[in-house]
Motif scaffolding. Structure first.
Motif, PDB file in Angstrom:
ATOM      1  N   ALA A 195     -13.094  25.892-117.375  1.00 23.33           N
ATOM      2  CA  ALA A 195     -12.419  27.047-118.020  1.00 23.33           C
ATOM      3  C   ALA A 195     -11.228  26.706-118.888  1.00 23.33           C
ATOM      4  CB  ALA A 195     -11.719  27.662-116.765  1.00 23.33           C
ATOM      5  N   LYS A 196     -11.549  25.719-120.091  1.00 22.90           N
ATOM      6  CA  LYS A 196     -10.841  25.634-121.144  1.00 22.90           C
ATOM      7  C   LYS A 196     -11.065  26.376-122.362  1.00 22.90           C
ATOM      8  CE  LYS A 196      -8.568  22.238-118.777  1.00 22.90           C
ATOM      9  NZ  LYS A 196      -7.247  22.611-118.272  1.00 22.90           N
ATOM     10  N   PHE A 197     -10.107  26.832-123.339  1.00 20.54           N
ATOM     11  CA  PHE A 197     -10.396  27.440-124.420  1.00 20.54           C
ATOM     12  C   PHE A 197     -10.367  26.291-125.565  1.00 20.54           C
ATOM     13  CE2 PHE A 197      -9.330  30.345-127.961  1.00 20.54           C
ATOM     14  CZ  PHE A 197     -10.083  31.378-127.700  1.00 20.54           C
ATOM     15  N   LEU A 198     -11.367  26.062-126.142  1.00 26.91           N
ATOM     16  CA  LEU A 198     -11.529  24.970-127.124  1.00 26.91           C
ATOM     17  C   LEU A 198     -12.393  25.397-128.093  1.00 26.91           C
ATOM     18  CD1 LEU A 198     -12.233  21.855-124.548  1.00 26.91           C
ATOM     19  CD2 LEU A 198     -10.251  22.424-125.729  1.00 26.91           C
ATOM     20  N   THR A 199     -12.072  26.485-128.969  1.00 25.16           N
ATOM     21  CA  THR A 199     -13.045  27.247-129.951  1.00 25.16           C
ATOM     22  C   THR A 199     -12.669  26.565-131.347  1.00 25.16           C
ATOM     23  OG1 THR A 199     -11.518  28.861-130.050  1.00 25.16           O
ATOM     24  CG2 THR A 199     -13.127  29.240-128.592  1.00 25.16           C
ATOM     25  N   ALA A 214     -22.519  29.530-131.564  1.00 23.11           N
ATOM     26  CA  ALA A 214     -22.334  28.972-133.019  1.00 23.11           C
ATOM     27  C   ALA A 214     -21.745  27.809-132.937  1.00 23.11           C
ATOM     28  CB  ALA A 214     -21.358  30.163-133.636  1.00 23.11           C
ATOM     29  N   ALA A 215     -21.985  26.880-132.058  1.00 23.16           N
ATOM     30  CA  ALA A 215     -21.511  25.522-132.011  1.00 23.16           C
ATOM     31  C   ALA A 215     -22.523  24.541-132.723  1.00 23.16           C
ATOM     32  CB  ALA A 215     -21.070  25.058-130.668  1.00 23.16           C
ATOM     33  N   ASN A 216     -21.937  23.490-133.668  1.00 24.96           N
ATOM     34  CA  ASN A 216     -22.819  22.633-134.033  1.00 24.96           C
ATOM     35  C   ASN A 216     -23.122  21.348-133.197  1.00 24.96           C
ATOM     36  OD1 ASN A 216     -23.883  20.766-135.618  1.00 24.96           O
ATOM     37  ND2 ASN A 216     -22.256  20.682-137.387  1.00 24.96           N
ATOM     38  N   LEU A 217     -24.182  21.224-132.542  1.00 24.80           N
ATOM     39  CA  LEU A 217     -24.615  20.504-131.709  1.00 24.80           C
ATOM     40  C   LEU A 217     -25.565  19.469-132.422  1.00 24.80           C
ATOM     41  CD1 LEU A 217     -24.466  22.757-128.881  1.00 24.80           C
ATOM     42  CD2 LEU A 217     -23.340  20.705-128.305  1.00 24.80           C
ATOM     43  N   THR A 218     -25.668  19.194-133.490  1.00 22.81           N
ATOM     44  CA  THR A 218     -26.626  18.477-134.361  1.00 22.81           C
ATOM     45  C   THR A 218     -26.658  17.064-133.672  1.00 22.81           C
ATOM     46  OG1 THR A 218     -26.342  19.713-136.485  1.00 22.81           O
ATOM     47  CG2 THR A 218     -27.445  17.535-136.373  1.00 22.81           C
ATOM     48  N   LEU A 246     -16.452  26.748-125.987  1.00 21.95           N
ATOM     49  CA  LEU A 246     -16.552  25.773-127.082  1.00 21.95           C
ATOM     50  C   LEU A 246     -16.959  26.355-128.277  1.00 21.95           C
ATOM     51  CD1 LEU A 246     -17.638  23.059-125.094  1.00 21.95           C
ATOM     52  CD2 LEU A 246     -15.681  22.593-126.432  1.00 21.95           C
ATOM     53  N   GLN A 247     -17.057  27.836-128.277  1.00 23.53           N
ATOM     54  CA  GLN A 247     -17.451  28.491-129.573  1.00 23.53           C
ATOM     55  C   GLN A 247     -17.092  28.094-130.755  1.00 23.53           C
ATOM     56  OE1 GLN A 247     -17.592  32.934-128.928  1.00 23.53           O
ATOM     57  NE2 GLN A 247     -17.742  33.326-131.121  1.00 23.53           N
ATOM     58  N   GLY A 248     -18.138  28.024-131.799  1.00 24.23           N
ATOM     59  CA  GLY A 248     -17.663  27.259-133.420  1.00 24.23           C
ATOM     60  C   GLY A 248     -17.428  25.994-133.400  1.00 24.23           C
ATOM     61  N   SER A 249     -17.237  25.248-132.334  1.00 22.39           N
ATOM     62  CA  SER A 249     -16.591  24.074-132.458  1.00 22.39           C
ATOM     63  C   SER A 249     -17.846  23.002-133.025  1.00 22.39           C
ATOM     64  CB  SER A 249     -16.219  23.428-131.180  1.00 22.39           C
ATOM     65  OG  SER A 249     -15.135  24.111-130.651  1.00 22.39           O
ATOM     66  N   PHE A 270     -23.573  14.590-123.896  1.00 22.79           N
ATOM     67  CA  PHE A 270     -23.167  15.559-122.728  1.00 22.79           C
ATOM     68  C   PHE A 270     -24.027  15.143-121.521  1.00 22.79           C
ATOM     69  CE2 PHE A 270     -21.854  17.703-126.813  1.00 22.79           C
ATOM     70  CZ  PHE A 270     -20.786  18.616-126.198  1.00 22.79           C
ATOM     71  N   VAL A 271     -24.379  13.880-121.443  1.00 25.66           N
ATOM     72  CA  VAL A 271     -25.282  13.441-120.468  1.00 25.66           C
ATOM     73  C   VAL A 271     -24.885  13.744-119.142  1.00 25.66           C
ATOM     74  CG1 VAL A 271     -26.556  11.433-119.505  1.00 25.66           C
ATOM     75  CG2 VAL A 271     -26.117  11.698-121.886  1.00 25.66           C
ATOM     76  N   LYS A 272     -25.675  14.476-118.488  1.00 27.67           N
ATOM     77  CA  LYS A 272     -25.341  15.000-116.979  1.00 27.67           C
ATOM     78  C   LYS A 272     -24.242  15.546-116.730  1.00 27.67           C
ATOM     79  CE  LYS A 272     -27.771  11.004-114.684  1.00 27.67           C
ATOM     80  NZ  LYS A 272     -27.551   9.839-113.461  1.00 27.67           N
ATOM     81  N   SER A 273     -23.549  16.287-117.832  1.00 32.72           N
ATOM     82  CA  SER A 273     -22.522  17.112-117.801  1.00 32.72           C
ATOM     83  C   SER A 273     -22.818  18.671-117.241  1.00 32.72           C
ATOM     84  CB  SER A 273     -21.944  17.488-119.358  1.00 32.72           C
ATOM     85  OG  SER A 273     -22.788  17.987-120.157  1.00 32.72           O
ATOM     86  N   ASP A 274     -21.901  19.243-116.468  1.00 35.64           N
ATOM     87  CA  ASP A 274     -21.886  20.666-116.097  1.00 35.64           C
ATOM     88  C   ASP A 274     -21.831  21.795-117.016  1.00 35.64           C
ATOM     89  OD1 ASP A 274     -22.087  22.952-114.366  1.00 35.64           O
ATOM     90  OD2 ASP A 274     -20.882  22.263-112.682  1.00 35.64           O
ATOM     91  N   LEU A 275     -22.950  22.293-117.449  1.00 37.59           N
ATOM     92  CA  LEU A 275     -22.457  23.232-118.700  1.00 37.59           C
ATOM     93  C   LEU A 275     -22.897  24.744-117.983  1.00 37.59           C
ATOM     94  CD1 LEU A 275     -24.545  21.872-121.558  1.00 37.59           C
ATOM     95  CD2 LEU A 275     -22.121  21.800-121.102  1.00 37.59           C
ATOM     96  N   THR A 276     -22.452  25.017-116.564  1.00 37.30           N
ATOM     97  CA  THR A 276     -22.720  26.416-116.293  1.00 37.30           C
ATOM     98  C   THR A 276     -21.595  27.423-116.711  1.00 37.30           C
ATOM     99  OG1 THR A 276     -23.044  25.546-113.884  1.00 37.30           O
ATOM    100  CG2 THR A 276     -22.593  27.583-113.993  1.00 37.30           C
ATOM    101  N   ASN A 277     -22.080  28.470-117.211  1.00 36.15           N
ATOM    102  CA  ASN A 277     -21.245  29.640-117.929  1.00 36.15           C
ATOM    103  C   ASN A 277     -20.562  28.905-119.176  1.00 36.15           C
ATOM    104  OD1 ASN A 277     -21.283  30.974-114.706  1.00 36.15           O
ATOM    105  ND2 ASN A 277     -22.092  32.093-116.387  1.00 36.15           N
ATOM    106  N   THR A 278     -21.044  27.903-119.632  1.00 32.64           N
ATOM    107  CA  THR A 278     -20.243  27.147-120.835  1.00 32.64           C
ATOM    108  C   THR A 278     -20.696  28.069-122.181  1.00 32.64           C
ATOM    109  OG1 THR A 278     -20.477  25.247-119.824  1.00 32.64           O
ATOM    110  CG2 THR A 278     -20.006  25.138-122.230  1.00 32.64           C
ATOM    111  N   ILE A 279     -19.815  28.373-123.137  1.00 32.59           N
ATOM    112  CA  ILE A 279     -20.110  29.070-124.220  1.00 32.59           C
ATOM    113  C   ILE A 279     -19.839  28.136-125.435  1.00 32.59           C
ATOM    114  CG2 ILE A 279     -19.100  30.951-125.540  1.00 32.59           C
ATOM    115  CD1 ILE A 279     -17.691  32.247-123.092  1.00 32.59           C
ATOM    116  N   LEU A 280     -21.314  28.007-125.834  1.00 34.98           N
ATOM    117  CA  LEU A 280     -21.361  27.221-127.221  1.00 34.98           C
ATOM    118  C   LEU A 280     -21.952  27.848-128.414  1.00 34.98           C
ATOM    119  CD1 LEU A 280     -22.971  24.119-125.064  1.00 34.98           C
ATOM    120  CD2 LEU A 280     -20.781  24.212-126.424  1.00 34.98           C
TER     121      LEU A 280
END
Length: 229
Positions: free
Chosen positions: A44-48, A89-93, A67-70, A77-87
């Motif tokens: 529940a952090k705000f890291l946009t 327009a993020a760059n995950l290249t 994490l929108q737009g980050s 992100f190996v084995k990370s919990d991404l439940t309801n995580t907002i990504l």
């Protein structure tokens, strides 16, 4: 000898405590390129719109974090919990999301070129209009994924669970569906002509319509369009 042993033990304990303190302190580090939050709770952090290039989130709890737009390119992100995580327009290249898990992760319009989602377990992920060119999903669990309008060029989805996934308007040139589980996958209005290793046995389990385009040589299932159970 006993005195020497006790001294060595005390020194080892000091190093252990120091290492633990360092690990805990890392979770309190400010966000930035290369930050290491592996194993940390960042729910529940705000890291946009942040620069988090090559950041490490292995085993971290990122549920409900925005994490929108980050910039998360080359992130871990190996084995990370991404439940309801907002990504959105993020760059995950080139990001490594192997064995990441969660429900309703939002990747809309995100860039995941060359990203690894091998064996990820993401239920109902939203990849609408995302760019997954050259990404890998070997053995991933992606039930009810939304790939509408996504760029899936050269996606490697061998033996992935894509049941009830939506592919309307997706670009699928070179996508590899070898052994993929496509039960009730929604192929309405999808151009599947460029998909490789797609079989009639897989296709008969899917849902399509008159606008669904198939690779040469694959017959159109007689029971299209199908209805939800």
């Amino acid at each position: 000898m006993l005195r020497q042993f006790m001294a060595s033990l005390a020194l080892a304990l000091c190093f252990s405590v120091a290492a633990s303190a360092t690990a805990i302190a890392a979770c309190g580090n400010s966000p930035g390129p290369g930050v290491n939050w592996s194993g940390c709770s960042k729910s529940a952090k705000f890291l946009t719109n942040m620069n988090l290039t090559a950041a490490r989130f292995d085993g971290a709890n990122l549920s409900r974090t925005n994490l929108q737009g980050s910039n998360l390119s080359m992130g871990q992100f190996v084995k990370s919990d991404l439940t309801n995580t907002i990504l959105v327009a993020a760059n995950l290249t080139g990001a490594d999301l192997q064995k990441a898990f969660g429900v309703r992760t939002y990747f809309r319009k995100a860039t995941l070129q060359g990203a690894s989602l091998n064996k990820a377990e993401l239920t109902r992920p939203d990849f609408e209009a995302a760019n997954l060119t050259g990404a890998t999903m070997h053995g991933a669990q992606m039930a009810r994924a939304n790939f509408a309008g996504a760029n899936l060029t050269d996606l490697q989805a061998q033996f992935a669970n894509l049941s009830r996934a939506v592919f309307a308007g997706a670009t699928l040139t070179g996508a590899n569906f070898e052994g993929a589980y496509l039960y009730r996958a929604r192929l309405e209005d999808a151009d599947m002509t460029g998909v490789t290793n797609l079989t009639a046995g897989q296709l008969v389990e899917t849902c399509g319509n008159g606008n669904t385009l198939l690779p040469d040589g694959l017959p159109r299932p007689s029971r299209w369009p199908c209805t939800d159970e």
